[in-house]
Design a protein around this motif. Structure first.
Motif, PDB file in Angstrom:
ATOM      1  N   GLY A  66       0.792  -1.230   0.000  1.00 34.27           N
ATOM      2  CA  GLY A  66       0.000   0.000   0.000  1.00 34.27           C
ATOM      3  C   GLY A  66       0.822   1.277   0.000  1.00 34.27           C
ATOM      4  O   GLY A  66       0.330   2.334   0.416  1.00 34.27           O
ATOM      5  N   VAL A  67       2.055   1.193  -0.457  1.00 31.97           N
ATOM      6  CA  VAL A  67       2.886   2.394  -0.574  1.00 31.97           C
ATOM      7  C   VAL A  67       2.252   3.326  -1.603  1.00 31.97           C
ATOM      8  O   VAL A  67       1.829   2.892  -2.676  1.00 31.97           O
ATOM      9  CB  VAL A  67       4.327   2.018  -0.999  1.00 31.97           C
ATOM     10  N   LYS A  68       2.188   4.622  -1.273  1.00 33.62           N
ATOM     11  CA  LYS A  68       1.462   5.563  -2.125  1.00 33.62           C
ATOM     12  C   LYS A  68       2.313   6.163  -3.247  1.00 33.62           C
ATOM     13  O   LYS A  68       1.805   6.478  -4.316  1.00 33.62           O
ATOM     14  CB  LYS A  68       0.891   6.695  -1.265  1.00 33.62           C
ATOM     15  N   HIS A  69       3.602   6.367  -2.964  1.00 30.03           N
ATOM     16  CA  HIS A  69       4.464   7.036  -3.935  1.00 30.03           C
ATOM     17  C   HIS A  69       5.796   6.303  -4.056  1.00 30.03           C
ATOM     18  O   HIS A  69       6.342   5.825  -3.054  1.00 30.03           O
ATOM     19  CB  HIS A  69       4.747   8.483  -3.526  1.00 30.03           C
ATOM     20  N   ILE A  70       6.326   6.263  -5.278  1.00 28.41           N
ATOM     21  CA  ILE A  70       7.643   5.674  -5.530  1.00 28.41           C
ATOM     22  C   ILE A  70       8.460   6.661  -6.356  1.00 28.41           C
ATOM     23  O   ILE A  70       7.964   7.233  -7.333  1.00 28.41           O
ATOM     24  CB  ILE A  70       7.543   4.337  -6.297  1.00 28.41           C
ATOM     25  N   VAL A  71       9.716   6.865  -5.950  1.00 19.84           N
ATOM     26  CA  VAL A  71      10.649   7.681  -6.718  1.00 19.84           C
ATOM     27  C   VAL A  71      11.805   6.785  -7.142  1.00 19.84           C
ATOM     28  O   VAL A  71      12.459   6.164  -6.305  1.00 19.84           O
ATOM     29  CB  VAL A  71      11.187   8.876  -5.901  1.00 19.84           C
ATOM     30  N   GLN A  72      12.044   6.720  -8.438  1.00 18.05           N
ATOM     31  CA  GLN A  72      13.120   5.907  -8.988  1.00 18.05           C
ATOM     32  C   GLN A  72      14.152   6.821  -9.646  1.00 18.05           C
ATOM     33  O   GLN A  72      13.833   7.613 -10.530  1.00 18.05           O
ATOM     34  CB  GLN A  72      12.568   4.916 -10.018  1.00 18.05           C
ATOM     35  N   ILE A  73      15.410   6.732  -9.194  1.00 19.22           N
ATOM     36  CA  ILE A  73      16.490   7.481  -9.823  1.00 19.22           C
ATOM     37  C   ILE A  73      17.082   6.600 -10.915  1.00 19.22           C
ATOM     38  O   ILE A  73      17.730   5.598 -10.642  1.00 19.22           O
ATOM     39  CB  ILE A  73      17.574   7.890  -8.803  1.00 19.22           C
ATOM     40  N   SER A  74      16.838   6.986 -12.148  1.00 16.73           N
ATOM     41  CA  SER A  74      17.290   6.213 -13.308  1.00 16.73           C
ATOM     42  C   SER A  74      18.480   6.926 -13.945  1.00 16.73           C
ATOM     43  O   SER A  74      19.377   7.369 -13.230  1.00 16.73           O
ATOM     44  CB  SER A  74      16.128   6.030 -14.291  1.00 16.73           C
ATOM     45  N   ALA A  75      18.507   7.039 -15.258  1.00 18.41           N
ATOM     46  CA  ALA A  75      19.655   7.659 -15.927  1.00 18.41           C
ATOM     47  C   ALA A  75      19.225   8.278 -17.243  1.00 18.41           C
ATOM     48  O   ALA A  75      18.415   7.708 -17.984  1.00 18.41           O
ATOM     49  CB  ALA A  75      20.747   6.620 -16.176  1.00 18.41           C
ATOM     50  N   LEU A  76      19.760   9.448 -17.543  1.00 17.10           N
ATOM     51  CA  LEU A  76      19.487  10.105 -18.810  1.00 17.10           C
ATOM     52  C   LEU A  76      20.107   9.300 -19.954  1.00 17.10           C
ATOM     53  O   LEU A  76      21.244   8.845 -19.853  1.00 17.10           O
ATOM     54  CB  LEU A  76      20.077  11.518 -18.795  1.00 17.10           C
ATOM     55  N   GLY A  77      19.330   9.120 -21.016  1.00 12.89           N
ATOM     56  CA  GLY A  77      19.816   8.371 -22.170  1.00 12.89           C
ATOM     57  C   GLY A  77      19.360   6.929 -22.195  1.00 12.89           C
ATOM     58  O   GLY A  77      19.622   6.212 -23.161  1.00 12.89           O
ATOM     59  N   VAL A  78      18.657   6.495 -21.150  1.00  8.91           N
ATOM     60  CA  VAL A  78      18.231   5.104 -21.068  1.00  8.91           C
ATOM     61  C   VAL A  78      17.273   4.732 -22.198  1.00  8.91           C
ATOM     62  O   VAL A  78      17.147   3.556 -22.566  1.00  8.91           O
ATOM     63  CB  VAL A  78      17.590   4.836 -19.689  1.00  8.91           C
ATOM     64  N   ASP A  79      16.630   5.736 -22.779  1.00 11.55           N
ATOM     65  CA  ASP A  79      15.635   5.498 -23.828  1.00 11.55           C
ATOM     66  C   ASP A  79      16.178   5.740 -25.236  1.00 11.55           C
ATOM     67  O   ASP A  79      15.410   5.763 -26.204  1.00 11.55           O
ATOM     68  CB  ASP A  79      14.423   6.398 -23.596  1.00 11.55           C
ATOM     69  N   LYS A  80      17.485   5.897 -25.384  1.00 15.38           N
ATOM     70  CA  LYS A  80      18.053   6.231 -26.691  1.00 15.38           C
ATOM     71  C   LYS A  80      18.424   5.007 -27.530  1.00 15.38           C
ATOM     72  O   LYS A  80      18.974   5.145 -28.618  1.00 15.38           O
ATOM     73  CB  LYS A  80      19.297   7.110 -26.501  1.00 15.38           C
ATOM     74  N   GLY A  81      18.148   3.801 -27.008  1.00 15.23           N
ATOM     75  CA  GLY A  81      18.464   2.598 -27.762  1.00 15.23           C
ATOM     76  C   GLY A  81      19.925   2.199 -27.704  1.00 15.23           C
ATOM     77  O   GLY A  81      20.384   1.400 -28.524  1.00 15.23           O
ATOM     78  N   ILE A  82      20.656   2.738 -26.740  1.00 13.40           N
ATOM     79  CA  ILE A  82      22.066   2.394 -26.572  1.00 13.40           C
ATOM     80  C   ILE A  82      22.136   1.094 -25.769  1.00 13.40           C
ATOM     81  O   ILE A  82      21.694   1.041 -24.623  1.00 13.40           O
ATOM     82  CB  ILE A  82      22.832   3.519 -25.845  1.00 13.40           C
TER      83      ILE A  82
END
Length: 291
Positions: free
Chosen positions: A97-113
């Motif tokens: 029942g956690v209401k909020h989640i914050v995930q620290i990811s990385a810039l460029g993860v969606d560029k297909g690299i």
């Protein structure tokens, strides 16, 4: 709110802990070796199932995952730290029942690299994006993060102070440094918004630059005269990266070089909206005390 910060002894997690407490939240530090009354023991190499996390989430309103590793190793396997354990944690959050989640990811993860780092970062993002609307998720994709006490910031300040700057392939690699204070402020503002919705945001500074421009600016902020620039040929950098592939402690390897050369910039509009003001410029990062 009662907030669990995983990776609380790391650079980003340490700053989150301080900023959230200053904002009046109760922060529980999730670390390997608890040392304070509000600490709980978490181990991303062992707590790899939902069942392992459920008892740790009792009474928790928000979970922030600030655990990260740039290089794969036996002691810090990316498969666990970046993918399997975060997904197990997020699965437990849904059941607890956690209401909020914050995930620290990385810039460029969606560029297909297709580096191992980016591949491992994508899976937790995909999992969060498929959670029900009852859980709001903030995925931040930061560029290079600056903080006076950060290891990378210390390294770049040291390099900036040298009278000669050896620039890999001319230092033309694009990046958009973001200040840790802005990241913390953005998360605090999102949590304070009762209508906060799930979103993925590129966390970047006010403007982009390149490696050469960043070092020149840091040097100027440190009140030094202009440095001499020397170009380090690309083939030497590639050779150094290949050597780094067999030295786990080296920050430079073939994957990190690939990500560096791909660029690390984005439009700052979404982060500005999340922050409620323009983010800081890399040209103003270094405080006068350090100078």
């Amino acid at each position: 709110m009662k907030i669990l910060v995983c990776g609380a002894t790391g650079f980003v997690g340490h700053h989150f802990t301080a900023a959230l407490r200053e904002a009046g939240h109760t922060v529980i530090r999730g670390i390997r070796k608890p040392s304070q009354p509000d600490d709980i023991a978490v181990d991303y190499c062992k707590d790899t199932t939902k069942e392992a996390w459920l008892p740790k989430l009792a009474g928790i309103d928000v979970v922030i995952n600030a655990v990260g590793v740039l290089r794969d190793s036996v002691k810090q396997p990316m498969a666990l730290l970046l993918e399997q354990t975060p997904i197990a944690l997020f699965s437990a959050c849904q059941e607890a029942g956690v209401k909020h989640i914050v995930q620290i990811s990385a810039l460029g993860v969606d560029k297909g690299i297709e580096t191992a780092y980016f591949q491992r970062r994508r899976a937790p993002e995909a999992y969060l994006n498929n959670l029900p609307d009852s859980i709001s998720c903030l995925i931040l994709r930061p560029s290079v993060i600056y903080g006076d006490d950060g290891a990378s910031a210390k390294m770049f300040r040291f390099l900036a102070q040298l009278p000669v700057h050896g620039l890999p392939a001319g230092g033309n690699q694009r990046l958009q440094p973001v200040h840790i204070d802005d990241i913390c402020a953005a998360v605090n503002r999102w949590l304070a918004d009762t209508n906060a919705h799930s979103q993925t945001v590129a966390a970047v500074g006010l403007e982009a630059t390149d490696m050469r421009g960043m070092l020149d600016s840091y040097r100027q902020q440190l009140q030094h005269s202009q440095a001499l620039h020397i170009n380090i040929p690309a083939f030497i950098i590639k050779l150094s990266a290949l050597m780094g592939d067999v030295i786990p402690a080296s920050p430079l390897c073939s994957d990190t070089l690939t990500m560096l050369n791909a660029g690390n910039t984005a439009d700052s509009a979404a982060f500005t909206q999340l922050l409620g003001r323009p983010p800081k410029s890399y040209q103003t990062f270094i405080n006068r005390g350090l100078a």
